[in-house]
Design a protein around this motif. Structure first.
Motif, PDB file in Angstrom:
ATOM      1  N   TYR A   1       0.830  -1.209   0.000  1.00 33.04           N
ATOM      2  CA  TYR A   1       0.000   0.000   0.000  1.00 33.04           C
ATOM      3  C   TYR A   1       0.867   1.263   0.000  1.00 33.04           C
TER       4      TYR A   1
ATOM      5  N   ILE B   1       1.172   4.180  -2.999  1.00 37.89           N
ATOM      6  CA  ILE B   1       0.729   5.573  -2.838  1.00 37.89           C
ATOM      7  C   ILE B   1       1.915   6.537  -2.888  1.00 37.89           C
TER       8      ILE B   1
ATOM      9  N   ARG C   1       2.368   7.238  -6.472  1.00 35.67           N
ATOM     10  CA  ARG C   1       1.292   8.002  -7.112  1.00 35.67           C
ATOM     11  C   ARG C   1       1.088   9.393  -6.525  1.00 35.67           C
TER      12      ARG C   1
ATOM     13  N   GLN D   1      -0.783  12.884  -8.028  1.00 35.43           N
ATOM     14  CA  GLN D   1      -2.204  12.730  -7.712  1.00 35.43           C
ATOM     15  C   GLN D   1      -2.842  14.096  -7.472  1.00 35.43           C
TER      16      GLN D   1
ATOM     17  N   SER E   1      -7.773  17.079  -5.570  1.00 34.84           N
ATOM     18  CA  SER E   1      -9.212  16.813  -5.575  1.00 34.84           C
ATOM     19  C   SER E   1      -9.536  15.322  -5.590  1.00 34.84           C
ATOM     20  N   ARG E   2      -8.534  14.483  -5.907  1.00 25.36           N
ATOM     21  CA  ARG E   2      -8.761  13.033  -5.965  1.00 25.36           C
ATOM     22  C   ARG E   2      -7.908  12.289  -4.951  1.00 25.36           C
TER      23      ARG E   2
ATOM     24  N   GLY F   1      -8.727  11.287  -2.145  1.00 27.66           N
ATOM     25  CA  GLY F   1      -9.496  10.222  -1.500  1.00 27.66           C
ATOM     26  C   GLY F   1      -9.321   8.864  -2.153  1.00 27.66           C
ATOM     27  N   GLU F   2      -8.913   8.832  -3.427  1.00 23.52           N
ATOM     28  CA  GLU F   2      -8.702   7.558  -4.118  1.00 23.52           C
ATOM     29  C   GLU F   2      -7.558   6.760  -3.504  1.00 23.52           C
ATOM     30  N   LEU F   3      -6.663   7.448  -2.780  1.00 22.16           N
ATOM     31  CA  LEU F   3      -5.509   6.778  -2.181  1.00 22.16           C
ATOM     32  C   LEU F   3      -5.751   6.375  -0.729  1.00 22.16           C
TER      33      LEU F   3
ATOM     34  N   SER G   1     -10.436   3.031  -0.150  1.00 26.93           N
ATOM     35  CA  SER G   1     -10.726   3.256  -1.574  1.00 26.93           C
ATOM     36  C   SER G   1      -9.618   2.756  -2.488  1.00 26.93           C
ATOM     37  N   TRP G   2      -8.451   2.495  -1.925  1.00 27.28           N
ATOM     38  CA  TRP G   2      -7.261   2.198  -2.721  1.00 27.28           C
ATOM     39  C   TRP G   2      -7.419   0.932  -3.552  1.00 27.28           C
ATOM     40  N   MET G   3      -7.051   1.064  -4.809  1.00 24.27           N
ATOM     41  CA  MET G   3      -6.986  -0.086  -5.711  1.00 24.27           C
ATOM     42  C   MET G   3      -5.587  -0.109  -6.299  1.00 24.27           C
TER      43      MET G   3
END
Length: 512
Positions: free
Chosen positions: A481, A485, A488, A492, A495-496, A498-500, A504-506
């Protein structure tokens, strides 16, 4: 000239409005600049103090391991402040780069993995095909658990023979700009320090045995820089938690060093987490230099949900401000359990049987929905709770004031509404054990940390541990993980972010 024409066409009222807006804009920018300058001065002062402590560290009355921990903490804090200052200072105020010591080449015996970066198009804008005329090579040290290798980043140079245009693929963005480590090595250092509780001086020895000498001061600088870069993600995790309607809270003491005095004082790590019934698992740790009530009040500012906690007085101000108190039945049960273990009290045994019956119902309802859990609690747990309260009242009339059994009974009766609030809400847990288990890794690591070297170091540790433990709650390997991150984060969009977050992480999958 266009602005001059616009002003000439304005009437008196429009000019007054324009002047007012201009003054407000200038005042706002001036206030922002003053705030930024004050922050720069504060950080600069803190850096000066840390440098003085660093060079005075050997005179502290500390043994070898303690001194190593202090020195690596100071190095990490200094790097974190330098990163914060770099983001605050505007380009025109950026200091000239100082001469840095030349980096030693990476050991030749390490395996090399080539990573090639070429432009997407090698056709010049003039229409000619470009020719490759050379390349730039930079080496970064990567680490997968147990094995070092070197990434050779090769960026080909392409030139147009007709118009002399030169292009290259851009340098990939890094968490530590122009730094030696890859995201994999940084993730390893962070996980080893904050999940496996290995201080940097021990990691230094492990890396030497693996064939690479990395000074602990360098490791500390990496940790400090990563702490700053990861903070926005932790802030987003906290914001996510504050959207939950039910939270757990608990706190545990840790020692914090007072540099310059050679001694420690008691600080605290506060833990806030969603419940085991929540579809979004997460935990955030908050390091504070005391157990004062201001700390949970500041962390939960603006939140008005239901808080599962113990009877610590520091939470009372939250309840007065609109937060609903949910008691921990395990704390009430524990007081009777202590009487049974220590004195074989028959009364305590009777109470434990009633508490146990309540927990038997919880085990049956654990996997049910909140609505189903509430129904089974009303039909099965409510009668048991009523019987327990009658028993407590009866035994209290018989007990002598000041005795251990009287104190145990008074604790339960005095908080009865909070302790039984779970009966009417299937989303509420019966106790606070969920967050106590989240705080257990901190208790296990204290013997290795010895102390937190500074308030800044404590907050950095709390931030990284928040991500590591939240990743574990969501079933992720902390190393994978953090590695992903850290790769990325530099690109990143805010505004995004939260994707990390762990829930939510993929992980990025590469096509085979």
């Amino acid at each position: 000239m266009q602005m001059h024409d616009q002003l000439a066409r304005m009437d008196a009222q429009q000019l007054r409005q324009f002047a007012t807006e201009l003054i407000e804009t200038l005042a706002s920018k001036d206030c922002e600049l003053r705030h930024k300058q004050l922050k720069i001065e504060q950080l600069t002062h803190e850096m000066a103090l840390l440098k003085r402590w660093k060079f005075a560290a050997r005179s502290e009355q500390l043994h070898g391991a303690q001194r190593s921990l202090l020195e690596e903490t100071i190095d990490a804090d200094l790097e974190a402040i330098a990163v914060e200052l770099a983001t605050l200072r505007s380009p025109q105020h950026t200091q000239l780069p100082q001469d840095k010591p030349k980096r030693s080449p990476l050991p030749a015996h390490l395996p090399r993995v080539e990573v090639r970066h070429e432009p997407e198009r090698t056709v010049c804008s003039c229409g000619c095909a470009m020719k490759r005329i050379g390349e730039d090579v930079s080496e970064k040290l990567d680490y997968t658990p147990g094995v070092f290798h070197v990434e050779r980043h090769i960026r080909g140079k392409w030139a147009c023979t007709k118009c002399q245009t030169l292009i290259q693929a851009p340098v990939p963005a890094q968490v530590i700009d122009k730094g030696l480590p890859t995201a994999g090595l940084l993730a390893q250092v962070l996980v080893a320090k904050y999940a496996d509780h290995q201080p940097l001086y021990r990691q230094e020895g492990i890396f030497v045995r693996a064939g690479v000498a990395i000074p602990r001061s360098t490791l500390a600088q990496w940790v400090g820089a990563c702490g700053v870069r990861l903070q926005p993600l932790v802030d987003a995790l906290r914001a996510m938690l504050l959207e939950r309607s039910v939270l757990h809270a608990d706190e545990t003491p840790v020692a914090m060093l007072t540099p310059g005095q050679g001694r420690t004082h008691r600080a605290y790590i506060w833990s806030y987490s969603s419940t085991q019934f929540d579809c979004v698992p997460g935990v955030v740790y908050d390091f504070a230099d005391s157990r004062a009530a201001t700390h949970p009040k500041e962390f939960l500012a603006g939140w008005a949900g239901k808080l599962v906690c113990d009877d610590y007085a520091g939470y009372k101000a939250l309840f007065a401000a609109g937060v609903t108190e949910v008691g921990c039945l395990a704390h009430a049960r524990r007081k009777f359990n202590d009487l049974w273990v220590n004195h074989q009290s028959a009364l305590a045994e009777e109470a434990l049987q009633l508490f146990g019956a309540l927990y038997d119902v919880e085990r049956q309802a654990r996997e049910l929905s909140a609505e189903q859990r509430q129904r089974i609690r009303q039909s099965h747990s409510r009668p048991i709770a009523d019987k327990l309260r009658e028993w407590l009242l009866l035994q209290r009339h018989k007990a002598t004031d000041g005795t251990a059994i009287a104190k145990a009974i008074d604790y339960s009766l005095g908080r009865w509404d909070a302790l039984t609030r779970f009966l009417d809400d299937g989303a509420l847990p019966i106790d606070n054990n969920w967050v106590e288990n989240r705080i257990r890794p901190i208790a296990l690591g204290r013997s290795n940390w010895l102390f937190a070297g500074s308030l800044r170091a404590g907050k950095r540790a709390a931030a990284v541990m928040s991500l590591i433990q939240s990743a574990r709650l969501n079933g992720h390997d902390p190393y994978r993980y953090l590695k992903d991150i850290l790769e990325r984060l530099p690109t990143q969009p805010a505004s995004r972010i939260g994707e990390l977050l762990p829930h939510s992480w993929m992980p990025v999958t590469t096509a085979s």
